[in-house]
Write an enzyme that holds these catalytic residues in place. Structure first.
Site, PDB file in Angstrom:
ATOM      1  N   LYS A  83       0.840  -1.207   0.000  1.00 51.19           N
ATOM      2  CA  LYS A  83       0.000   0.000   0.000  1.00 51.19           C
ATOM      3  C   LYS A  83       0.866   1.245   0.000  1.00 51.19           C
ATOM      4  CE  LYS A  83      -2.280  -1.375   3.672  1.00 51.19           C
ATOM      5  NZ  LYS A  83      -1.812  -2.769   3.774  1.00 51.19           N
ATOM      6  N   CYS A 167     -11.753   1.074  17.135  1.00 52.60           N
ATOM      7  CA  CYS A 167     -10.537   0.272  16.918  1.00 52.60           C
ATOM      8  C   CYS A 167      -9.518   0.334  18.055  1.00 52.60           C
ATOM      9  CB  CYS A 167      -9.861   0.660  15.600  1.00 52.60           C
ATOM     10  SG  CYS A 167      -9.315   2.365  15.501  1.00 52.60           S
ATOM     11  N   MET A 168      -9.450   1.432  18.806  1.00 53.49           N
ATOM     12  CA  MET A 168      -8.369   1.536  19.779  1.00 53.49           C
ATOM     13  C   MET A 168      -8.817   1.892  21.197  1.00 53.49           C
ATOM     14  SD  MET A 168      -5.794   0.605  18.191  1.00 53.49           S
ATOM     15  CE  MET A 168      -4.861   0.736  19.695  1.00 53.49           C
ATOM     16  N   MET A 344      -6.497  -5.331  16.729  1.00 52.20           N
ATOM     17  CA  MET A 344      -7.951  -5.409  16.811  1.00 52.20           C
ATOM     18  C   MET A 344      -8.462  -6.653  17.524  1.00 52.20           C
ATOM     19  SD  MET A 344      -8.830  -2.582  15.573  1.00 52.20           S
ATOM     20  CE  MET A 344      -7.243  -1.913  16.056  1.00 52.20           C
ATOM     21  N   GLY A 381      -4.361   1.027  13.919  1.00 49.95           N
ATOM     22  CA  GLY A 381      -4.734   0.809  12.531  1.00 49.95           C
ATOM     23  C   GLY A 381      -4.810   2.068  11.698  1.00 49.95           C
ATOM     24  N   GLN A 382      -4.885   3.240  12.338  1.00 50.78           N
ATOM     25  CA  GLN A 382      -5.020   4.496  11.605  1.00 50.78           C
ATOM     26  C   GLN A 382      -3.785   5.367  11.810  1.00 50.78           C
ATOM     27  OE1 GLN A 382      -9.264   6.068  11.315  1.00 50.78           O
ATOM     28  NE2 GLN A 382      -9.293   5.089  13.319  1.00 50.78           N
TER      29      GLN A 382
END
Length: 803
Positions: A83, A167-168, A344, A381-382
């Site tokens: 990516k 997510c966190m 996650m 994740g971000q």
């Protein structure tokens, strides 16, 4: 097991997935040459995950034409995942949003920015208490500062939440419950030092491949690093593991308690470390909603663990008793270093706070903490879930720098830093994500008191759980108004009443904060297309329109505009006017206003200029006698953390108990809220794939990535497939109590589910797996569980060929 060189790992795990499919790719996005004539190269963090890899962005004639890994960056040392190598192409999808759109007579039609900004402002004026904002860890730090100040300092409303709630937030409550302060004490350097790396339910090889490669690289040099992979399915991480421990969904708490039990029973815990640095804690049955719990003695702790014998844990989890003993024996050793990593799997869990606390507790109990290679570390994740959400405080209960809206002193701090009248900040927390969308999707006359929701830089129409309840129910509610700031049409814009086109990544200035407390900066390099504009500007422009309409909340205590910024000569700059937005560096102005907030919890930040000249700095960043700025790698450890008292060795200076000690928690195993039964006999787990990031709104517009993974699928075991009479490529239907979805099955692919479990990635907006997931959530973090719900699998029809 085969030893793999780090660069070979990156090449096989990343480039083979997309570059092999990229027959039509251009020279610019393969491996561009640094010295290509006419190309200007500048630094930026990657736009995708929380690893925080740095890239060099090549620009020619006002267009990004090349991407390469940044050799000067400590995080990735020049390497990127698939990516990352293609990140420049996310700017150039054919369907970029380029003009504001307002829904009229059921259709989105172009309007001017003036009308768009006025429309948002008048929705606020309709009832400020019913106006909410939803951001994400994709917000830059300055964008988060703007949204936070606009909502909490301007509207006196805490109805601001963000995607990291999904997510966190369990990682946050785990850190707070254990240490009294959020975010990891360790850093990526631990992976260069550890002897054992334990993956607690995370597929690091695909989801954080560049960081995972640091372990693989060490093996290629002949170093011994033991990898232990906990999982509910086999993944590419399993392929590199020395031990794969398949456990039943939701049984991880029993496993953690089993390890702790053996450490205590065998007298193998680190007695000196525990005596000097730890207290013991449990939930208070009389106050079950109180996250801080109540004290317990060591003897009470030992007694609570007693039932978690290896044999009992095997019954609950399916992990053999001998493997539980193996894990306990590793933690009992003092001659090795152990790093635990999770994402996650532990966080998207109805007991997410509890399992986070238990894994921290194992490290504290065993003394595997605070030395290079000894660390419990959550991954994000971000790109700025840490920097923008957790640090800036863009959640409904937070203020910047670890402060709480419910704390009077904290509110006074914020009112002082923001120059607000006393009492402006509302002491009542707002709605967390699940409740926010539930209120928005509930008719007003039935208690749905959120009338307008402004979504920036995220796609909840695809990422929320139980989509029929929490998003699609908005359809047909004429008194509800959805505003979406984004770069592409998404599942969220399908129901939007107003769409605002946004600038993306290097089309604007920005700052992120990654998983290891590293704050990163970049400058704008190219212009956004059409009329697309910065999200930060959009927030300021709405605030100014409210100010012009006489809304008192958009004035500071000196009756000036809330977002007043001045040039070097002290003259106010009208940054709400797009023609003047870049007359000054608004990012720098926001960041310097935010920096004083960071000192309360020892999260000190350096001046903006320091980040402009570096590849990021890990906080606390403390100024030295010579005027230089020094980052901190290992927190709470005297050898590196400047806030630890001399001679203390380890000091948890933000401790819940105010005695510089961390908390070792006991939290019992409990069954999940929903599990397989006669009607719904399978477990469903959702997640990501290597090629796509989150909902795929950017990566699916990169041709190479889309060709490599064009559509979602259901991963199913060969045994279950044979029982159903289906082959790879044939369609099946997944049915839960909330929805039904048809999609092709994949048998024997890159992952392998055990019998009775299916896995579906959530990147495909045409196959919305979150129509099936449940919205049950952790009682403290309010984070939903995307990893465990019950479904049945039905054969539909055999079509297509095997993948």
């Amino acid at each position: 097991m085969t030893t793999v060189d780090r660069r070979e790992f990156i090449k096989s795990a990343a480039m083979s997935a997309a570059v092999a499919a990229a027959a039509g790719s251009t020279r610019a996005f393969a491996l561009p040459v640094l010295t290509a004539p006419g190309v200007q190269w500048n630094k930026a963090p990657c736009r995708f995950c929380g690893t925080g890899c740095h890239v060099l962005v090549g620009v020619e004639d006002g267009r990004v034409v090349g991407i390469q890994g940044d050799l000067k960056a400590d995080v990735n040392k020049g390497l990127l995942c698939v990516k990352g190598y293609h990140v420049g192409q996310i700017l150039y999808g054919k369907d970029r949003l380029t003009t504001p759109l307002l829904r009229k007579d059921g259709r989105l039609v172009p309007i001017s920015w003036e009308e768009a900004i006025d429309t948002v402002a008048r929705r606020v004026l309709k009832d400020p208490k019913g106006f909410a904002m939803y951001g994400s860890g994709q917000w830059t730090i300055p964008e988060g500062c703007a949204g936070n100040k606009f909502m909490k300092g301007g509207l006196s409303s805490n109805h601001l939440d963000g995607n990291p709630r999904l997510c966190m937030s369990s990682a946050v409550t785990g850190f707070l419950s254990t240490y009294g302060v959020d975010e990891p004490a360790g850093v990526y350097d631990d992976l260069d030092q550890c002897d054992v790396a334990i993956m607690w339910g995370n597929n690091m090889a695909e989801m954080h491949p560049v960081v995972f490669s640091r372990i693989v690289d060490r093996r290629s040099r002949g170093e011994k690093v033991t990898i232990i992979d906990f999982g509910t399915r086999r993944t590419r991480t399993t392929d590199h593991a020395d031990e794969f421990l398949l456990f039943k969904p939701n049984s991880d708490l029993a496993i953690a308690n089993g390890i702790a039990h053996l450490l205590v029973q065998n007298n193998a815990y680190d007695k000196d470390f525990v005596a000097r640095h730890c207290n013991f804690r449990q939930l208070d049955p009389e106050k079950p909603d109180a996250m801080q719990g109540k004290p317990m003695t060591f003897d009470e702790y030992a007694a609570a663990l007693a039932e978690y014998t290896p044999e009992r844990v095997e019954q609950i989890s399916g992990v053999p008793a001998d493997k539980i003993r193996l894990l306990a024996a590793l933690f009992a050793r003092r001659d090795i270093r152990i790093t635990s990593l999770w994402c996650m799997g532990m966080n998207q869990h109805t007991r997410g706070t509890a399992i986070n606390c238990l894994v921290h507790g194992i490290h504290l109990l065993s003394g595997h903490f605070g030395k290079p290679g000894d660390a419990p570390t959550s991954l994000t994740g971000q790109p700025s879930a840490c920097g923008t959400v957790r640090e800036v405080g863009t959640l409904c209960h937070l203020l910047p720098g670890g402060r709480l809206v419910a704390n009077e002193d904290h509110r006074k701090h914020a009112e002082g830093f923001w120059n607000l009248p006393e009492g402006r900040i509302n002491p009542k927390p707002g709605y967390h994500t699940v409740l926010l969308f539930e209120k928005f999707c509930t008719p007003t006359d039935k208690g749905g008191d959120i009338h307008t929701l402004w979504v920036q830089v995220t796609n909840p129409g695809q990422s929320l759980p139980n989509l029929h309840k929490l998003f699609k129910a908005k359809k047909g509610l004429e008194d509800k108004f959805l505003i979406v700031s984004d770069v592409y049409p998404t599942a969220t814009t399908e129901l939007a009443d107003l769409v605002l086109p946004s600038a993306l990544w290097v089309e604007k200035n920005g700052m992120y904060g990654n998983s290891e407390r590293r704050t990163q900066q970049w400058f704008k390099m190219v212009d956004p297309p059409g009329q697309a504009r910065d999200d930060c500007w959009q927030t300021i422009a709405v605030a100014r329109r409210l100010f012009d309409l006489g809304f008192e909340g958009m004035k500071n205590k000196d009756a000036e505009f809330l977002f007043t910024f001045k040039d070097k000569g002290g003259k106010p700059v009208p940054v709400w006017d797009w023609n003047h937005y870049y007359d000054i560096n608004v990012d720098e102005a926001f960041f310097e206003e935010y920096r004083p907030f960071s000192k309360l919890k020892q999260k000190d930040l350096a001046p903006y200029a320091e980040y402009a000249r570096t590849r990021g700095l890990r906080w606390p960043v403390v100024q030295q006698p010579d005027g230089s700025w020094r980052e901190t790698r290992w927190r709470f450890s005297e050898f590196d953390d400047p806030y630890v008292k001399k001679g203390a060795g380890t000091q948890f200076y933000n401790s819940v108990t105010k005695d510089d000690k961390a908390l070792v928690w006991f939290r019992p195993w409990e069954p999940p809220p929903e599990g397989p039964d006669a009607d719904y006999p399978y477990w469903l787990c959702t997640g990501r794939v290597l090629e796509h990031w989150h909902t795929g709104s950017m990566t699916r517009r990169v041709p190479q990535l889309h060709r490599a993974m064009p559509a979602a699928y259901v991963e199913i075991s060969s045994t279950d497939a044979a029982r159903l009479g289906v082959r790879s490529g044939e369609r099946v239907a997944l049915v839960s109590r909330r929805g039904r979805l048809e999609l092709p099955c994949w048998i024997g692919g890159r992952g392998d589910c055990p019998e009775g479990t299916v896995f579906v990635p959530f990147f495909d907006e045409s196959l919305l797996i979150n129509e099936l997931t449940l919205d049950a959530h952790d009682p403290f973090s309010k984070q939903p569980d995307y990893k465990k719900c019950a479904v049945r699998v039905e054969r539909v029809v055999t079509t297509g060929a095997a993948r």
